[in-house]
Design an enzyme around this catalytic site. Sequence first.
Site, PDB file in Angstrom:
ATOM      1  N   LYS A 183       0.827  -1.200   0.000  1.00  0.00           N
ATOM      2  CA  LYS A 183       0.000   0.000   0.000  1.00  0.00           C
ATOM      3  C   LYS A 183       0.875   1.271   0.000  1.00  0.00           C
ATOM      4  CE  LYS A 183      -3.785  -2.504   0.169  1.00  0.00           C
ATOM      5  NZ  LYS A 183      -3.494  -3.930   0.336  1.00  0.00           N
TER       6      LYS A 183
HETATM    7  C1  LIG Z   1      -4.703  -5.022   0.888  1.00  0.00           C
HETATM    8  C2  LIG Z   1      -6.168  -5.154   1.012  1.00  0.00           C
HETATM    9  C3  LIG Z   1      -6.779  -5.752   2.123  1.00  0.00           C
HETATM   10  C4  LIG Z   1      -6.010  -6.469   3.188  1.00  0.00           C
HETATM   11  O1  LIG Z   1      -5.086  -5.670   3.819  1.00  0.00           O
HETATM   12  P1  LIG Z   1      -4.143  -6.347   4.939  1.00  0.00           P
HETATM   13  O2  LIG Z   1      -3.638  -5.115   5.663  1.00  0.00           O
HETATM   14  O3  LIG Z   1      -3.066  -7.054   4.181  1.00  0.00           O
HETATM   15  O4  LIG Z   1      -4.947  -7.216   5.777  1.00  0.00           O
HETATM   16  C5  LIG Z   1      -8.156  -5.760   2.211  1.00  0.00           C
HETATM   17  N1  LIG Z   1      -8.908  -5.219   1.248  1.00  0.00           N
HETATM   18  C6  LIG Z   1      -8.367  -4.653   0.149  1.00  0.00           C
HETATM   19  C7  LIG Z   1      -9.272  -4.057  -0.873  1.00  0.00           C
HETATM   20  C8  LIG Z   1      -6.981  -4.626  -0.015  1.00  0.00           C
HETATM   21  O5  LIG Z   1      -6.448  -4.091  -1.115  1.00  0.00           O
END
Ligand SMILES: *Cc1c(COP(=O)(O)O)cnc(C)c1O
Length: 379
Positions: A183
């Site tokens: 992210k």
């Molecule tokens: C990355 C992501 C998640 C999960 O995030 P984590 O922090 O890895 O648990 C959930 N929903 C979406 C849309 C994502 O892109």
Amino acid sequence: MNPIPFNRAAVTGREAEYVTRVIAEGPLHGDGPFTRECHAWLERLTGSPKALLTTSCTHALEMAALLLDLQPGDEVIVPPFTFVSTVNAIVLRGARPVFVDIRPDTLNIDETKIEAAITPRTRALLLVHYAGVACEMDAIMAIAARHGLPVVEDNAHGLFGAYKGRALGTFGTFATLSFHDTKNLSCGEGGALMINDTQYVDRAEIIREKGTNRTRFYRGQVDKYTWCDVGSSYLPSDILAAYLLAQLESHDRIQRRRHELWTRYAEALAPWASDNGIRLPIVPAECQHPAHIFYLLMPSLEARTRLLAHLRSKLILAVFHYLPLHLSDMGRRFGGAEGQHPITEDVSDRLVRLPLFFQLSDEDQARVIEEVMAGGTAS
Ligand SMILES: *Cc1c(COP(=O)(O)O)cnc(C)c1O
């Protein structure tokens, strides 16, 4: 020829210093001074009244499902074009995901199809702002109000995104953020639950602390802490919060660079894309996006396979994205079948994400652009 990865987590300079400070001064457990700073940053950046760091966006989604008291037999409306965690949060409570297909332009849930999916068992609308480009929030909030349904925003992509000037993650009763290293800002693994309806704050703090009121105890509001509700351990160590704080403090630099890269892709690839029937991201005028994903929609699965192979041969890693959740093994157990959500099925076959990260150099991006055009023509 150096390999160009799809992603590398941003490092902005003060991460090690802050982590070292936690090691030297403690505490190592959660809700220390760095966590409190991160909460304040997230509240300031979004305008949300309450942020709680979590160990992941996955866990923040699980907290939202617990706070909504989802029960077996309940239904939650959700797009099939998302990460598994969005849906697991529902399924872990024994509730049932009801998929609603996406729009072909923004790849967000198609708000015009939501009402037909609402039944007397529907308990919530769970949305994803794909690539941080907002869902049609005016229409969705009107539907939610009409049916008395809470909205949850899975805002894993959308920190710094906005809809009509209002930050994403401030529309729903809850919103979730991710600080996974894919992210824009990260601490390796991490997330946050953003609470916009403050009547849920006390219970959220309890659920996050193993079902105890330890958070109130730390604040001196009670003189001992006890088991008062269901819960789990959803708070990250202050070591992770220290790392994240460095990223939050540098968010301007990170975001500026990501926007430069995103815009350069959009401008450099536009003529080629229109000549070859390739669609670039669509950002409606009322949406401010956070430069999280730059994608191409190729004309066919074959064209995508060809492009990915060409890029790989040039040591460039581009990747596709979500597979339709209704066609996964789990999705089929909930009645998923081919043809139910045609836009999701189609887009999922044709989408390619290009390398986009803070440290991507201009030279490397120029190479990506050149090779995309070389490997992605119609012939
Ligand atoms: C990355 C992501 C998640 C999960 O995030 P984590 O922090 O890895 O648990 C959930 N929903 C979406 C849309 C994502 O892109």
